[in-house]
Structure formats: C-alpha cells, structure tokens
Design a protein around this motif. Structure first.
Motif, PDB file in Angstrom:
ATOM      1  N   TYR A   1      18.653  58.581  25.903  1.00 37.86           N
ATOM      2  CA  TYR A   1      18.597  57.431  25.005  1.00 37.86           C
ATOM      3  C   TYR A   1      17.146  57.061  24.685  1.00 37.86           C
ATOM      4  CZ  TYR A   1      19.122  52.655  23.269  1.00 37.86           C
ATOM      5  OH  TYR A   1      19.043  51.515  22.510  1.00 37.86           O
TER       6      TYR A   1
ATOM      7  N   GLU B   1      21.650  59.971  30.880  1.00 42.81           N
ATOM      8  CA  GLU B   1      21.955  59.226  29.658  1.00 42.81           C
ATOM      9  C   GLU B   1      20.810  58.303  29.271  1.00 42.81           C
ATOM     10  OE1 GLU B   1      25.648  57.244  30.290  1.00 42.81           O
ATOM     11  OE2 GLU B   1      26.854  59.078  30.106  1.00 42.81           O
ATOM     12  N   MET B   2      20.192  57.643  30.234  1.00 47.07           N
ATOM     13  CA  MET B   2      19.077  56.745  29.948  1.00 47.07           C
ATOM     14  C   MET B   2      17.849  57.512  29.460  1.00 47.07           C
ATOM     15  SD  MET B   2      20.111  53.665  30.280  1.00 47.07           S
ATOM     16  CE  MET B   2      21.626  54.347  29.556  1.00 47.07           C
TER      17      MET B   2
ATOM     18  N   GLN C   1      24.368  61.050  36.242  1.00 40.99           N
ATOM     19  CA  GLN C   1      24.854  60.950  34.866  1.00 40.99           C
ATOM     20  C   GLN C   1      24.200  59.775  34.150  1.00 40.99           C
ATOM     21  OE1 GLN C   1      29.051  60.158  34.483  1.00 40.99           O
ATOM     22  NE2 GLN C   1      29.078  60.580  32.297  1.00 40.99           N
ATOM     23  N   TYR C   2      24.149  58.638  34.830  1.00 41.23           N
ATOM     24  CA  TYR C   2      23.498  57.463  34.244  1.00 41.23           C
ATOM     25  C   TYR C   2      22.033  57.761  33.938  1.00 41.23           C
ATOM     26  CZ  TYR C   2      21.272  52.877  34.017  1.00 41.23           C
ATOM     27  OH  TYR C   2      20.517  51.793  33.623  1.00 41.23           O
ATOM     28  N   TYR C   3      21.361  58.397  34.882  1.00 37.52           N
ATOM     29  CA  TYR C   3      19.945  58.721  34.681  1.00 37.52           C
ATOM     30  C   TYR C   3      19.752  59.612  33.448  1.00 37.52           C
ATOM     31  CZ  TYR C   3      15.432  60.946  35.313  1.00 37.52           C
ATOM     32  OH  TYR C   3      14.162  61.421  35.104  1.00 37.52           O
TER      33      TYR C   3
ATOM     34  N   GLU D   1      17.759  53.114  43.486  1.00 37.95           N
ATOM     35  CA  GLU D   1      19.218  53.045  43.652  1.00 37.95           C
ATOM     36  C   GLU D   1      19.719  54.244  44.453  1.00 37.95           C
ATOM     37  OE1 GLU D   1      23.203  51.889  43.374  1.00 37.95           O
ATOM     38  OE2 GLU D   1      21.347  50.755  43.023  1.00 37.95           O
TER      39      GLU D   1
ATOM     40  N   ARG E   1      27.460  60.105  39.680  1.00 37.77           N
ATOM     41  CA  ARG E   1      27.473  58.958  38.757  1.00 37.77           C
ATOM     42  C   ARG E   1      26.053  58.475  38.486  1.00 37.77           C
ATOM     43  NH1 ARG E   1      27.234  53.730  40.027  1.00 37.77           N
ATOM     44  NH2 ARG E   1      27.682  54.199  42.219  1.00 37.77           N
ATOM     45  N   ILE E   2      25.246  58.411  39.530  1.00 36.79           N
ATOM     46  CA  ILE E   2      23.853  58.004  39.368  1.00 36.79           C
ATOM     47  C   ILE E   2      23.106  58.994  38.476  1.00 36.79           C
ATOM     48  CG2 ILE E   2      21.645  57.723  40.568  1.00 36.79           C
ATOM     49  CD1 ILE E   2      23.226  56.605  42.946  1.00 36.79           C
TER      50      ILE E   2
ATOM     51  N   VAL F   1      16.204  54.096  39.024  1.00 35.71           N
ATOM     52  CA  VAL F   1      17.273  54.997  39.445  1.00 35.71           C
ATOM     53  C   VAL F   1      16.937  55.636  40.790  1.00 35.71           C
ATOM     54  CG1 VAL F   1      18.614  57.051  38.868  1.00 35.71           C
ATOM     55  CG2 VAL F   1      17.986  55.420  37.073  1.00 35.71           C
TER      56      VAL F   1
END
Length: 208
Positions: free
Chosen positions: A30, A26-27, A22-24, A83, A19-20, A80
């Motif tokens: 973006y 995506e950021m 994937q978020y990374y 985290e 999950r971490i 990230v």
C-alpha cells in the motif's frame, strides 16, 4: 496435554505469524503504491514549469515524499516487528504454562528471576530441561532481535550499549549514522520483518 502444546504451536506459526506477515506485506504494498502515485503526481505537476519553479514546487512537497519513501516504511517495519516480538514472547510464556501443568510442577516461569524471553528460556532449560533449541544460532538471532526491540522501545532506534553491536549481523538491519564509538542509529529494510518471522518459525519447529 502434549497435544495441546502442539496445537498451540501450529496455531501460532500457521495463524498468528502468517497473519502478521500478511498484514506487513499489505502495508508495504500500500505504501509503495502511494509513493508511486505521488511521484507520478509530482512529475505531471512540474510539466511546463521552468527549472526554478519546478525546484521550488518539489521542495514545498518533499515532506510528503519523505513520508512515503522513508518515514512510513520505518513506522510500518518497527510497529510490525514489535508486534511479532511481543507475540513470540507471549507464545513462550504460554509454552511454559503448558509444560508446568503437564509436568505438575510447583514452580512456574513467573517464579524465575528475570523477564521476557530470557526468563522463559531459564524455565525451559533449567526446570523443564529443554536445552537443544537454545544452543542454536536461531536462538542467538532471537536474542539479538530482543536487543533491537529494546532499542526501538527505549532509545528511538539508537544503540548506546557496546553489547548491542551484534545486531548489525541481523538481515535487513542497516546502520544509518555512527554517532560515537559504540553508538549508532539504524533503519529497518524491507526484508527485516519477514526474516525475523522466518527465524522465529524455524526456532519454534525445533522447540515443539
């Protein structure tokens, strides 16, 4: 109880870390798209301007360009990474708690001198006699990630301790400015966070 420990292992690696990551990703995507769009905007804006006008216009807008190209990526990577590191530290503490209950130990990791991953390591190696994972190069990398964490959290990404020089070996960490004999600042490249997550995942596979 052993089943519970493996279950937490799977949850951490297959859900939390992924999950971490994937978020990374995506950021990063973006921000890269924002940078590309802004560069296209600038290119269109200076069409028809003479050289001096174009230069003046670009200089007035270079702050936003800096944010997309340097500022925002560093914020994303540092945030990230922290985290990721804190999540790993929590996982190790949870591992210690589970083993304490499984082995019916009176001593907990909180009774051990020290803090963070080093305290967890002491409990797992000295009390639970789990030593093999901590004799690997993976653990040495994780120790260095801990030094990066401390430097970001307390010194704004400026290394001031000679014993921290080993972080230069970490993939994706780039020495930016040498400020003294043992003092330098660093930036994080795009592959730093994914490599950190990969290292932690591989370590947990042999720890479980």
């Amino acid at each position: 109880m052993a089943y519970t420990i493996f279950e937490k292992h799977d949850f951490f690696t297959e859900f939390e870390l992924k999950r971490i990551l994937q978020y990374y990703n995506e950021m990063e995507e973006y921000n890269q798209n924002s940078l590309q769009s802004y560069e296209e905007y600038l290119d269109k804006a200076i069409q028809g301007m003479d050289e001096d006008e174009a230069q003046y216009f670009l200089e007035r807008n270079d702050g936003k360009l800096y944010n997309y190209s340097i500022g925002h990526p560093q914020m994303i990577r540092r945030t990230v990474f922290l985290e990721t590191y804190f999540s790993f530290e929590n996982y190790l503490n949870s591992k210690c708690n589970d083993l304490q209950k499984e082995k019916k130990l009176n001593l907990s990791h909180e009774d051990i001198h020290g803090q963070g991953i080093n305290r967890a390591k002491t409990f797992l190696t000295k009390v639970c006699l789990i030593t093999e994972p901590f004799n690997t190069s993976l653990w040495q990398y994780i120790v260095d990630y801990g030094k990066v964490r401390n430097t970001i959290a307390h010194n704004q990404s400026v290394v001031k301790k000679k014993k921290y020089a080993s972080i230069k070996q970490l993939p994706g960490l780039k020495e930016e400015h040498k400020l003294g004999k043992n003092t330098f600042s660093f930036t994080l490249q795009e592959n730093f966070v994914p490599k950190c997550i990969e290292t932690i995942t591989d370590f947990i596979k042999i720890l479980k």
